[in-house]
Design a protein around this motif. Structure first.
Motif, PDB file in Angstrom:
ATOM      1  N   THR A  98       0.835  -1.194   0.000  1.00  0.00           N
ATOM      2  CA  THR A  98       0.000   0.000   0.000  1.00  0.00           C
ATOM      3  C   THR A  98       0.872   1.248   0.000  1.00  0.00           C
ATOM      4  OG1 THR A  98      -1.865   1.071   1.130  1.00  0.00           O
ATOM      5  CG2 THR A  98      -0.139   0.161   2.529  1.00  0.00           C
ATOM      6  N   THR A  99       0.225   2.395  -0.164  1.00  0.00           N
ATOM      7  CA  THR A  99       0.928   3.674  -0.163  1.00  0.00           C
ATOM      8  C   THR A  99       0.806   4.320   1.206  1.00  0.00           C
ATOM      9  OG1 THR A  99       0.464   3.999  -2.520  1.00  0.00           O
ATOM     10  CG2 THR A  99       1.073   5.955  -1.243  1.00  0.00           C
ATOM     11  N   ALA A 141      -5.229  12.230  -0.660  1.00  0.00           N
ATOM     12  CA  ALA A 141      -6.224  12.083  -1.723  1.00  0.00           C
ATOM     13  C   ALA A 141      -5.551  12.143  -3.091  1.00  0.00           C
ATOM     14  CB  ALA A 141      -7.274  13.178  -1.590  1.00  0.00           C
ATOM     15  N   ASP A 142      -4.575  13.045  -3.241  1.00  0.00           N
ATOM     16  CA  ASP A 142      -3.878  13.198  -4.518  1.00  0.00           C
ATOM     17  C   ASP A 142      -3.089  11.943  -4.881  1.00  0.00           C
ATOM     18  OD1 ASP A 142      -2.975  14.655  -6.784  1.00  0.00           O
ATOM     19  OD2 ASP A 142      -1.099  15.098  -5.749  1.00  0.00           O
ATOM     20  N   LEU A 143      -2.522  11.278  -3.869  1.00  0.00           N
ATOM     21  CA  LEU A 143      -1.694  10.086  -4.098  1.00  0.00           C
ATOM     22  C   LEU A 143      -2.468   8.785  -3.911  1.00  0.00           C
ATOM     23  CD1 LEU A 143       1.546  11.202  -2.190  1.00  0.00           C
ATOM     24  CD2 LEU A 143       1.183  11.162  -4.666  1.00  0.00           C
ATOM     25  N   SER A 144      -3.761   8.889  -3.594  1.00  0.00           N
ATOM     26  CA  SER A 144      -4.583   7.698  -3.287  1.00  0.00           C
ATOM     27  C   SER A 144      -3.933   6.874  -2.182  1.00  0.00           C
ATOM     28  CB  SER A 144      -4.795   6.846  -4.541  1.00  0.00           C
ATOM     29  OG  SER A 144      -5.480   7.577  -5.529  1.00  0.00           O
ATOM     30  N   ALA A 145      -3.462   7.567  -1.157  1.00  0.00           N
ATOM     31  CA  ALA A 145      -2.776   6.914  -0.032  1.00  0.00           C
ATOM     32  C   ALA A 145      -3.756   6.691   1.114  1.00  0.00           C
ATOM     33  CB  ALA A 145      -1.608   7.776   0.443  1.00  0.00           C
ATOM     34  N   PRO A 146      -3.967   5.442   1.522  1.00  0.00           N
ATOM     35  CA  PRO A 146      -4.901   5.170   2.624  1.00  0.00           C
ATOM     36  C   PRO A 146      -4.340   5.498   4.005  1.00  0.00           C
ATOM     37  CG  PRO A 146      -4.543   3.228   1.227  1.00  0.00           C
ATOM     38  CD  PRO A 146      -3.454   4.215   0.922  1.00  0.00           C
ATOM     39  N   ARG A 200     -11.512   7.660   3.571  1.00  0.00           N
ATOM     40  CA  ARG A 200     -10.477   7.025   2.751  1.00  0.00           C
ATOM     41  C   ARG A 200      -9.107   6.982   3.428  1.00  0.00           C
ATOM     42  NH1 ARG A 200     -12.908  10.879   0.001  1.00  0.00           N
ATOM     43  NH2 ARG A 200     -11.046  12.202   0.141  1.00  0.00           N
ATOM     44  N   THR A 201      -8.917   7.764   4.485  1.00  0.00           N
ATOM     45  CA  THR A 201      -7.574   7.940   5.030  1.00  0.00           C
ATOM     46  C   THR A 201      -7.542   7.722   6.538  1.00  0.00           C
ATOM     47  OG1 THR A 201      -7.242   9.647   3.343  1.00  0.00           O
ATOM     48  CG2 THR A 201      -5.566   9.454   5.049  1.00  0.00           C
TER      49      THR A 201
END
Length: 340
Positions: free
Chosen positions: A25-26, A117-122, A162-163
């Protein structure tokens, strides 16, 4: 980046990620350039291949100190040397900065969420330590808090749908972190504002805690950590009891109107009723600043005994008894005006 020969910290961080199944994951690592965040980045960089972590560094330049630009350049250079993607954030140009701790934290977390959000990082990883935990619990006690505040800093919390914010170093002491950085030969930045006694947290760190250790209890840090864990267990029990009560007794009719069936709650202990009310406020996302123990007590009295018939609460929220129902109305217009 040199590998650590300090297996305890590396194992602790590995266990943190594995126990939560955080892999492939990121992860955004919030790095100020100080010892704690640089240690976290170093350990995660060592674990990144093993756990298949796509690491990105986020540094927010608050532009409040003369050395802030140097801190940002230090982080940028460190990441470049270790081939770690790095983003530097700055406050919006239309924001007038007061320098308050709350304002700075809110701006930083807002930027980090936007970066996620920009990097789709959870995941966003921050470097709070066991020392921060001790100081936070003591700060809450001094300021005045309830059971929830006695828990201190959670190891993770949802920032949005999302995060999730995670704190992998919460069981590590500052001394362990500085020893590791010395072992690795890593330099780090020192925030001069950490010595500014105008900030309450700094007075707790440099004055109150040393006084308590010297004059009252040399093991006061351990005592506060145990208190926090006991409070967390008790709060978890409350939370399990609160959920079905909210389902039975509370109707959120709109963003600004909530109705409580007093019959369903009147027979419950006062403490449990208070927890229901606090949870209702949290679910509705109503402001809780200014609400005191006395306000919650007035509301529980209204539910249990029917009086007073009406209460004006900070927010502002108007609570009115209508037969066997309690109507809560949030004046959003006044609330938004007061917060500006």
């Amino acid at each position: 980046m040199t590998k650590s020969q300090h297996p305890a910290l590396l194992s602790l961080v590995r266990e943190f990620f594995c126990s939560r199944q955080i892999h492939e994951t990121t992860v955004i690592v919030a790095v100020s350039g100080g010892a704690d965040s640089l240690c976290l980045l170093s350990l995660l960089h060592q674990l990144s291949a093993e756990l298949a972590l796509d690491l990105h560094v986020g540094h927010f330049n608050h532009q409040l100190r003369p050395s802030a630009a140097d801190d940002a350049e230090f982080v940028r250079s460190f990441c470049s040397q270790n081939s770690i993607p790095c983003r530097i954030g700055n406050p919006p140009s239309d924001v007038s900065l007061s320098g308050s701790e709350n304002e700075s934290r809110n701006l930083r977390y807002e930027w980090l969420q936007n970066l996620a959000a920009d990097l789709s990082a959870p995941w966003i990883a921050v470097a709070h330590t066991q020392d921060d935990q001790v100081e936070t619990i003591l700060h809450h006690i001094v300021r005045g808090t309830g059971l929830r505040g006695l828990r201190g800093i959670p190891s993770s919390r949802k920032l949005n749908s999302r995060t999730t914010l995670i704190r992998p170093l919460l069981e590590c002491t500052r001394a362990e972190i500085e020893a590791l950085l010395k072992e690795l030969g890593l330099e780090y930045r020192t925030d001069e504002s950490n010595r500014d006694r105008d900030f309450t947290r700094n007075r707790i760190r440099h004055e109150l805690l040393p006084l308590l250790k010297e004059s009252f209890n040399p093991q006061v840090s351990d005592a506060l950590l145990k208190l926090g864990k006991q409070a967390d267990r008790a709060q978890q029990t409350f939370d399990q009891l609160v959920t079905p009560l909210i389902e039975q007794a509370v109707t959120i009719e709109s963003a600004d109107r909530i109705v409580i069936d007093s019959v369903q709650l009147a027979g419950q202990p006062m403490g449990l009723m208070t927890e229901v009310l606090v949870s209702v406020w949290r679910q509705a996302n109503w402001p809780r600043r200014g609400l005191t123990f006395e306000h919650w007590s007035q509301l529980t009295e209204m539910i249990k005994h029917g009086a007073p018939r009406s209460i004006s609460l900070p927010g502002p929220v108007q609570a009115t008894r209508r037969k066997k129902k309690i109507e809560l109305l949030f004046d959003r217009t006044s609330g938004e005006s007061a917060s500006k």
